[in-house]
Write an enzyme that holds these catalytic residues in place. Structure first.
Site, short mmCIF file in Angstrom:
data_model
loop_
_atom_site.label_atom_id
_atom_site.label_comp_id
_atom_site.label_asym_id
_atom_site.label_seq_id
_atom_site.Cartn_x
_atom_site.Cartn_y
_atom_site.Cartn_z
N PHE A 235 0.85 -1.19 0.00
CA PHE A 235 0.00 0.00 0.00
C PHE A 235 0.89 1.24 0.00
O PHE A 235 2.07 1.18 0.38
CB PHE A 235 -0.91 -0.01 1.23
N GLN B 201 -7.00 14.86 3.31
CA GLN B 201 -6.33 14.03 2.31
C GLN B 201 -7.11 13.92 1.01
O GLN B 201 -8.29 13.58 1.03
CB GLN B 201 -6.14 12.62 2.88
N HIS C 273 -7.29 11.68 -2.27
CA HIS C 273 -6.87 10.38 -2.80
C HIS C 273 -6.62 10.58 -4.29
O HIS C 273 -7.44 11.20 -4.97
CB HIS C 273 -7.99 9.36 -2.56
N LEU D 287 -14.34 5.89 -5.29
CA LEU D 287 -12.93 5.54 -5.13
C LEU D 287 -12.53 4.32 -5.95
O LEU D 287 -13.22 3.31 -5.94
CB LEU D 287 -12.68 5.23 -3.64
N GLU E 225 -6.51 2.05 -3.73
CA GLU E 225 -5.06 2.00 -3.88
C GLU E 225 -4.60 0.56 -4.15
O GLU E 225 -3.52 0.34 -4.69
CB GLU E 225 -4.45 2.50 -2.57
N ARG F 253 -0.12 9.43 -0.68
CA ARG F 253 -1.26 10.04 -1.41
C ARG F 253 -1.08 11.53 -1.63
O ARG F 253 -1.49 12.06 -2.66
CB ARG F 253 -2.54 9.78 -0.64
N HIS G 96 -10.78 12.69 0.40
CA HIS G 96 -10.98 11.32 0.88
C HIS G 96 -11.07 11.20 2.39
O HIS G 96 -11.85 10.40 2.92
CB HIS G 96 -9.82 10.48 0.36
N ARG H 131 -2.18 10.73 6.18
CA ARG H 131 -2.40 9.34 6.61
C ARG H 131 -1.91 8.37 5.55
O ARG H 131 -2.09 8.60 4.35
CB ARG H 131 -3.89 9.11 6.82
C1 FAD Z 1 -14.51 4.85 -0.22
C2 FAD Z 1 -13.59 4.72 0.96
C3 FAD Z 1 -12.66 3.70 1.00
C4 FAD Z 1 -11.79 3.59 2.09
N1 FAD Z 1 -10.90 2.57 2.11
C5 FAD Z 1 -10.08 2.41 3.18
C6 FAD Z 1 -9.18 1.31 3.26
O1 FAD Z 1 -9.12 0.46 2.37
N2 FAD Z 1 -8.39 1.22 4.35
C7 FAD Z 1 -8.43 2.12 5.37
O2 FAD Z 1 -7.69 1.97 6.34
N3 FAD Z 1 -9.30 3.16 5.33
C8 FAD Z 1 -10.13 3.32 4.27
N4 FAD Z 1 -11.01 4.37 4.24
C9 FAD Z 1 -11.15 5.21 5.43
C10 FAD Z 1 -11.98 4.49 6.49
O3 FAD Z 1 -12.88 3.62 5.87
C11 FAD Z 1 -12.77 5.46 7.37
O4 FAD Z 1 -11.90 6.42 7.91
C12 FAD Z 1 -13.43 4.70 8.51
O5 FAD Z 1 -14.18 3.61 8.04
C13 FAD Z 1 -14.31 5.60 9.36
O6 FAD Z 1 -14.94 4.79 10.33
P1 FAD Z 1 -15.68 5.44 11.58
O7 FAD Z 1 -16.21 4.31 12.40
O8 FAD Z 1 -14.82 6.43 12.23
O9 FAD Z 1 -16.89 6.24 10.91
P2 FAD Z 1 -18.04 5.77 9.90
O10 FAD Z 1 -17.87 4.39 9.42
O11 FAD Z 1 -18.13 6.86 8.90
O12 FAD Z 1 -19.32 5.76 10.82
C14 FAD Z 1 -19.88 6.95 11.34
C15 FAD Z 1 -21.12 6.61 12.12
O13 FAD Z 1 -21.57 7.77 12.81
C16 FAD Z 1 -22.97 7.89 12.68
N5 FAD Z 1 -23.31 9.32 12.81
C17 FAD Z 1 -22.71 10.37 12.19
N6 FAD Z 1 -23.31 11.52 12.58
C18 FAD Z 1 -24.29 11.18 13.46
C19 FAD Z 1 -25.26 11.91 14.20
N7 FAD Z 1 -25.36 13.25 14.11
N8 FAD Z 1 -26.12 11.23 14.99
C20 FAD Z 1 -26.07 9.87 15.06
N9 FAD Z 1 -25.17 9.13 14.37
C21 FAD Z 1 -24.29 9.79 13.60
C22 FAD Z 1 -23.28 7.29 11.32
O14 FAD Z 1 -24.61 6.86 11.27
C23 FAD Z 1 -22.29 6.13 11.29
O15 FAD Z 1 -22.85 4.99 11.91
C24 FAD Z 1 -11.87 4.51 3.15
C25 FAD Z 1 -12.81 5.53 3.12
C26 FAD Z 1 -13.65 5.64 2.02
C27 FAD Z 1 -14.60 6.80 1.99
#
Ligand code: FAD
Length: 587
Positions: free
Chosen positions: A115, A229, A231, A241, A244, A289, A357, A392
């Site tokens: 990666f 960031q 991407h 997306l 990578e 990135r 991203h 990151r």
């Molecule tokens: C397309 C894509 C591909 C990616 N691929 C990778 C990868 O391969 N490897 C890697 O390491 N990272 C990757 N990332 C980054 C990584 O996936 C994210 O940073 C990570 O999944 C975020 O997880 P989280 O639990 O912090 O938030 P999220 O999964 O975004 O969850 C947020 C939660 O908060 C809740 N929420 C938000 N606001 C409120 C509110 N006001 N009231 C109640 N609930 C609320 C939502 O309902 C949700 O359940 C990728 C990101 C994207 C966008």
């Protein structure tokens, strides 16, 4: 009953991991898991490429730590990254025991892929649907615990603070429109990032920075917000997306002349892809990135990008991998490219361009997820510990959700156990006020002339113009001024939908309110940082300045503009050095 022990806002990877950690710390603790969408719709589900952790003999903890520190341009807290790297393998093994189907080598051992910015292969994956499988494993595990009480499709609007500590949230039930107390003796924010502050992003529509804004309004600082960031490989038009992993498996980037332009940017050696024994990790396409996205802008300026229907693009070419490898290792890339770009990557190159991203910055926390407000914790993309620094490395984030989700869960559980029982009356009073604020500002207000979509579009455009891949004093000043104007106009907003049942317009306005806070913190932090570091590139201050800025920025909400302060970066064993990805590090 609205009184629980721990309240978690967010049902993504971080929220679910934290919830499991709370109940495993003490099964008698009850956890409210509040999510504005059903947990399986959280953005974690969209992650494709994989999760990093040291597992192979050729690798070491030291390597993973150093790659992350230099990838983050020395803005990474070294005590935090050290414990992260140490705890990462156990978390990924634990996830396998909960059902995550990690891809395998032919001999049955866990497979890893290269990666960006990681000088050894250490990214675990489940084909190219890693986030889906991780979230699914966490979700189904969370269902085992009766102590986890779901509040699905509840939208948290504000933190409830009483007696100097955070004791819950006010949340709006989207099905009925009622605003309720969800109380606990500690609260963990796991609401993810805020990509939707920008016009063109890989992020799902729900990533609007709600949790960052809630903490910011409660006086908790947002750390390192200037570091966002891009991407390098999003599909034009949609921003979807292309992982990578496509480059990790050997995909190459070419410009309008069919030339692998990254060889001009000192990112690594050209890789002879016809030689299957050649280690792909030396490929220049696997530079970090920030550098790759900046290289695109330079190619654009040189007139060497390709004009497309949705602006300029370059090509990501995976044809030489052949249909078998593409279908086996990156099937989702083929599916996305054919559905959303109308091409089959087995036969044609994929048009791509940089796209917003990930937020490196977020709610300032320590290594246990705790914030400056007693009882308030944060984990996942919403938080800034910081292990990501100024840029990151791909695949560290999914692991971060697990390591710091678990840590925040354990710490919040312990805190809750030490507090006296919740007094509901003062919290109820705050919720009555919050309900009234929402009703008066949006549901019964007459005469507003501003539209949500106008303010939202103008906010996104000014962020891209002034606070995008390259920044300057002039551009940032304009963006800061524009955001102040938009904040002003926001108070004159008008909604068409006044109903209480699934009022999506109401949700949009609450999200826009949060995004304006996040945008303000990004733009002002970027304006104050007069140097270039990682993803923050100032054309008027092109050099990294460790004497003045080897520090985390801390944005505090003010009456007008935020106040920007600084906090030391923790440096333990790795003194600041230069980031080297070219010939120098090739072996
Ligand atoms: C397309 C894509 C591909 C990616 N691929 C990778 C990868 O391969 N490897 C890697 O390491 N990272 C990757 N990332 C980054 C990584 O996936 C994210 O940073 C990570 O999944 C975020 O997880 P989280 O639990 O912090 O938030 P999220 O999964 O975004 O969850 C947020 C939660 O908060 C809740 N929420 C938000 N606001 C409120 C509110 N006001 N009231 C109640 N609930 C609320 C939502 O309902 C949700 O359940 C990728 C990101 C994207 C966008």
């Amino acid at each position: 009953m609205p009184v629980h022990d721990v309240v978690i806002v967010g049902g993504g990877g971080a929220g679910l991991r934290a919830a499991i950690a709370v109940t495993e710390t003490d099964p008698s603790l009850e956890v409210a898991l509040v999510s504005k969408v059903y947990p399986m719709r959280s953005h974690t589900v969209a992650a494709e490429g994989g999760a990093a952790a040291v597992i192979k003999d050729h690798d070491s903890f030291e390597n993973h730590i150093f790659d992350t520190i230099s990838g983050g341009d020395w803005l990474v807290d070294q005590d935090a990254i050290e414990l992260f790297v140490n705890e990462a393998p156990n978390e990924l093994v634990q996830l396998e025991h909960w059902g995550c189907p990690w891809s395998r080598e032919p001999d049955g051992k866990v497979a890893v892929r290269p990666f960006g910015g990681m000088k050894k292969e250490r990214t675990w994956y489940a084909a190219d649907k890693t986030g889906f499988h991780m979230l699914h494993s966490l979700f189904q595990t969370s269902l085992k615990y009766p102590g986890i009480v779901p509040y699905d499709e509840w939208f948290a609007t504000t933190l409830l603070i009483h007696d100097g500590r955070c004791q819950g949230v006010a949340a709006l039930e989207q099905r009925t429109g009622r605003v309720e107390v969800i109380a606990g003796r500690s609260v963990i924010i796991c609401t993810g990032g805020a990509g939707k502050v920008y016009p063109f992003t890989t992020n799902g529509a729900i990533k609007t920075g709600d949790g960052m804004s809630m903490a910011y309004r409660a006086g908790v600082p947002l750390k390192d917000m200037e570091f966002v960031q891009y991407h390098p490989t999003g599909l034009p038009g949609t921003g979807i997306l292309i992982t990578e992993a496509a480059r990790g498996e050997g995909g190459i980037l070419v410009n309008s002349d069919g030339y692998r332009y990254l060889q001009d940017y000192n990112l690594g050696q050209p890789l002879d892809v016809s030689d299957s024994n050649h280690p792909v990790k030396k490929s220049m396409e696997l530079g970090p990135r920030d550098r790759l996205s900046q290289a695109f802008i330079h190619e654009q300026r040189k007139g060497r990008t390709i004009k497309g229907k949705f602006g300029d693009v370059v090509y990501l070419d995976v044809r030489h991998l052949g249909e078998k490898i593409i279908d086996q290792k990156i099937p989702f890339v083929r599916e996305l490219a054919s559905k959303y770009a109308g091409i089959d990557p087995v036969h044609e190159p994929i048009p791509v361009r940089p796209v917003l991203h990930y937020f490196m910055g977020g709610i300032d926390t320590d290594k246990t997820g705790s914030t400056s407000l007693p009882g308030l914790y944060a984990a996942g993309e919403v938080a800034c510990v910081s292990i990501n620094g100024a840029n990151r490395l791909g695949s560290n984030s999914l692991t971060e959700l697990l390591v710091f989700g678990a840590r925040a869960g354990r710490a919040a559980a312990q805190f809750a156990l030490e507090q006296s029982p919740t007094e509901l009356a003062p919290l109820r009073k705050q919720v009555v006020d919050e309900d009234e604020r929402i009703t008066k500002s949006y549901l019964t207000k007459e005469g507003g002339t501003e539209r949500i979509s106008t303010i939202r579009t103008e906010m996104r455009d000014t962020m891209e113009d002034g606070a995008g891949i390259y920044r300057s004093e002039e551009g940032l000043k304009n963006t800061c001024n524009k955001l102040a104007e938009l904040r002003d106009r926001f108070s004159n907003i008008s909604l068409d939908d006044r109903s209480l049942t699934y009022n999506t317009e109401l949700i949009s306005v609450l999200e826009l309110d949060a995004m304006l806070d996040v945008a303000e913190a990004v733009a002002h932090s970027a304006r104050a940082r007069k140097e270039s570091r990682g993803s923050h590139q100032r054309t008027d201050h092109p050099v990294r300045d460790d004497d003045s800025y080897l520090m985390h920025s801390m944005a505090y909400k003010g009456d007008g503009a935020p106040k920007i302060d600084y906090k030391d970066v923790v440096i333990t064993r790795w003194p600041p050095g230069e980031r080297v990805y070219g010939q120098e590090q090739a072996e």
